[in-house]
Design an enzyme around this catalytic site. Structure first.
Site, PDB file in Angstrom:
ATOM      1  N   ASP A 161       0.834  -1.194   0.000  1.00 51.48           N
ATOM      2  CA  ASP A 161       0.000   0.000   0.000  1.00 51.48           C
ATOM      3  C   ASP A 161       0.877   1.255   0.000  1.00 51.48           C
ATOM      4  O   ASP A 161       1.491   1.597   1.007  1.00 51.48           O
ATOM      5  CB  ASP A 161      -0.898  -0.005   1.242  1.00 51.48           C
ATOM      6  CG  ASP A 161      -1.852   1.176   1.253  1.00 51.48           C
ATOM      7  OD1 ASP A 161      -2.816   1.158   0.460  1.00 51.48           O
ATOM      8  OD2 ASP A 161      -1.635   2.111   2.053  1.00 51.48           O
TER       9      ASP A 161
ATOM     10  N   TYR B 270       3.356   9.844   0.832  1.00 55.75           N
ATOM     11  CA  TYR B 270       4.391   9.230   1.667  1.00 55.75           C
ATOM     12  C   TYR B 270       5.804   9.601   1.222  1.00 55.75           C
ATOM     13  O   TYR B 270       6.769   9.361   1.942  1.00 55.75           O
ATOM     14  CB  TYR B 270       4.247   7.705   1.672  1.00 55.75           C
ATOM     15  CG  TYR B 270       2.911   7.205   2.163  1.00 55.75           C
ATOM     16  CD1 TYR B 270       2.045   8.023   2.878  1.00 55.75           C
ATOM     17  CD2 TYR B 270       2.501   5.900   1.891  1.00 55.75           C
ATOM     18  CE1 TYR B 270       0.816   7.560   3.321  1.00 55.75           C
ATOM     19  CE2 TYR B 270       1.272   5.423   2.335  1.00 55.75           C
ATOM     20  CZ  TYR B 270       0.436   6.253   3.039  1.00 55.75           C
ATOM     21  OH  TYR B 270      -0.782   5.787   3.470  1.00 55.75           O
TER      22      TYR B 270
ATOM     23  N   LYS C  28      -2.155   6.239  -4.057  1.00 54.16           N
ATOM     24  CA  LYS C  28      -3.248   7.144  -3.719  1.00 54.16           C
ATOM     25  C   LYS C  28      -3.004   8.538  -4.289  1.00 54.16           C
ATOM     26  O   LYS C  28      -1.863   9.018  -4.322  1.00 54.16           O
ATOM     27  CB  LYS C  28      -3.403   7.245  -2.192  1.00 54.16           C
ATOM     28  CG  LYS C  28      -3.533   5.901  -1.492  1.00 54.16           C
ATOM     29  CD  LYS C  28      -3.711   6.077  -0.005  1.00 54.16           C
ATOM     30  CE  LYS C  28      -3.500   4.773   0.727  1.00 54.16           C
ATOM     31  NZ  LYS C  28      -2.088   4.378   0.797  1.00 54.16           N
TER      32      LYS C  28
ATOM     33  N   HIS D  46      -6.968   9.824  -1.679  1.00 48.47           N
ATOM     34  CA  HIS D  46      -6.392   9.670  -0.343  1.00 48.47           C
ATOM     35  C   HIS D  46      -7.236  10.345   0.736  1.00 48.47           C
ATOM     36  O   HIS D  46      -7.428   9.786   1.830  1.00 48.47           O
ATOM     37  CB  HIS D  46      -4.965  10.243  -0.327  1.00 48.47           C
ATOM     38  CG  HIS D  46      -4.106   9.653   0.734  1.00 48.47           C
ATOM     39  ND1 HIS D  46      -2.739   9.555   0.633  1.00 48.47           N
ATOM     40  CD2 HIS D  46      -4.398   9.122   1.942  1.00 48.47           C
ATOM     41  CE1 HIS D  46      -2.240   8.990   1.717  1.00 48.47           C
ATOM     42  NE2 HIS D  46      -3.232   8.718   2.529  1.00 48.47           N
TER      43      HIS D  46
END
Length: 363
Positions: A81, A86, A115, A148
């Site tokens: 994921d 990130y 995302k 997201h």
């Protein structure tokens, strides 16, 4: 902007929940015991399938990603994921490329999610965002692509008190953005599309206007925040519930002193001792046995193995009932950037969720 304690003012009657779902204690136990060995994957509403246990990648240091992915693949992980937010997708792309080129797995064996970040949640930006993610991850397609957060960011904040850069959820612009994702899905670049951090109210808005239904809603989910109302709602719509922070996100930066510590729960620790397991393994196993896709993050090789071994733990009927009873309806992930909302309660549309729960006799 008023910070409120992020706790739903809902007291669940779990006996009523079991009765509503038509699940006897005996059948509940049998169902839970047979889920893991029989269903290592769940079928999405696109008729593709998703591994029920995935590796979360938030806060993973790019310097260690290569070894993390190698260890994870050796352990058995095939579900990863990722997310633009990130800021480590390029490192994961190199790692995925290496395990595939080294023959440790095939691309078609992997299930890779990314995302769409809030600053890219504009119809004119989405195509470019998808292309960049594919380039960073060194992929030709994504198995799953999520929105997201259900808000968007127009520009960088001017200062610490600026809220003008965040645009709250809007039904019209969200529908327009979803339509772009549908067009990319139809081209085959995205094998499935879904959402993350959507409330029931926002899900209702999207479902009323979409052509292609979201396959998942990825939300905070752990023994202290079990979200039975959300789970029942998503089940009724044929949408899979993905659980992030299943261990209570002990490394989160938004923790406050009064927050409960999930992994220190005495009931959890007692059950873990009974099964010669870790509290983390029991947290994961509990959620897996309710047909939730669980995303557990670690970069530690031993914990990667331990977390994956959660698939093999069989909790008893009493274990499941005891763990269900420790739910505090306590949200631990606060998301400090939600400043335009007066309270967290308004962002999560909690009043609507309470009304929905009452309408199906869960409260």
């Amino acid at each position: 902007f008023i910070i409120v304690r992020p706790r739903l003012s809902i007291l669940f009657d779990y006996t009523r929940i079991f009765r509503y779902l038509n699940i006897s204690k005996q059948n509940y136990s049998i169902t839970m015991k047979t889920l893991v060995p029989l269903a290592r994957r769940l079928t999405l509403n696109t008729d593709t399938s998703i591994p029920i246990l995935g590796l979360g990648t938030w806060q993973s240091d790019p310097q260690v990603v290569q070894s993390v992915i190698q260890h994870a693949v050796h352990c058995g992980y095939r579900h990863f994921d990722c997310a633009t937010m990130y800021k480590n997708e390029a490192a994961f792309g190199l790692a995925f490329n290496k395990v595939i080129s080294d023959g440790l797995c095939k691309r078609e064996d992997l299930f890779i999610t990314s995302k769409l970040a809030p600053n890219d949640l504009f119809p004119e930006k989405i195509n470019a965002a998808v292309v960049k993610t594919l380039c960073d991850l060194k992929l030709d397609y994504l198995d799953l692509y999520l929105i997201h957060w259900p808000h968007r960011i127009k520009h960088a904040p001017i200062n610490d008190t600026d809220t003008s850069h965040v645009q709250p959820y809007g039904e019209v612009w969200m529908n327009d953005s979803w339509a772009i994702l549908e067009s990319i899905f139809n081209k085959g670049t995205l094998k499935a599309i879904g959402v993350s951090n959507f409330s029931i109210k926002k899900m209702e808005h999207l479902l009323a206007n979409c052509v292609i239904r979201p396959t998942v809603n990825q939300v905070e989910n752990h023994i202290y925040f079990q979200q039975p109302i959300m789970k029942k709602y998503l089940d009724s719509k044929g949408i899979v519930m993905q659980a992030y922070s299943p261990l209570g996100s002990p490394e989160r930066s938004s923790a406050i002193p009064e927050d409960p510590i999930v992994l220190s729960d005495p009931v959890l620790k007692r059950i873990a001792d009974t099964h010669n397991a870790t509290p983390a393994q029991i947290c994961i196993s509990f959620l897996l046995r309710d047909s939730r896709v669980v995303l557990a993050k670690s970069v530690n090789p031993n914990r990667l193995r331990e977390n994956y071994a959660s698939l093999n733990i069989e909790l008893t009927q009493q274990d499941m009932l005891d763990l269900t009873a420790v739910d505090k309806s306590y949200r631990l992930i606060r998301a400090r950037f939600l400043k335009p909302y007066s309270t967290y309660k308004s962002f999560w549309d909690e009043d609507f969720e309470v009304s929905y729960a009452k309408s199906i006799n869960l409260l």
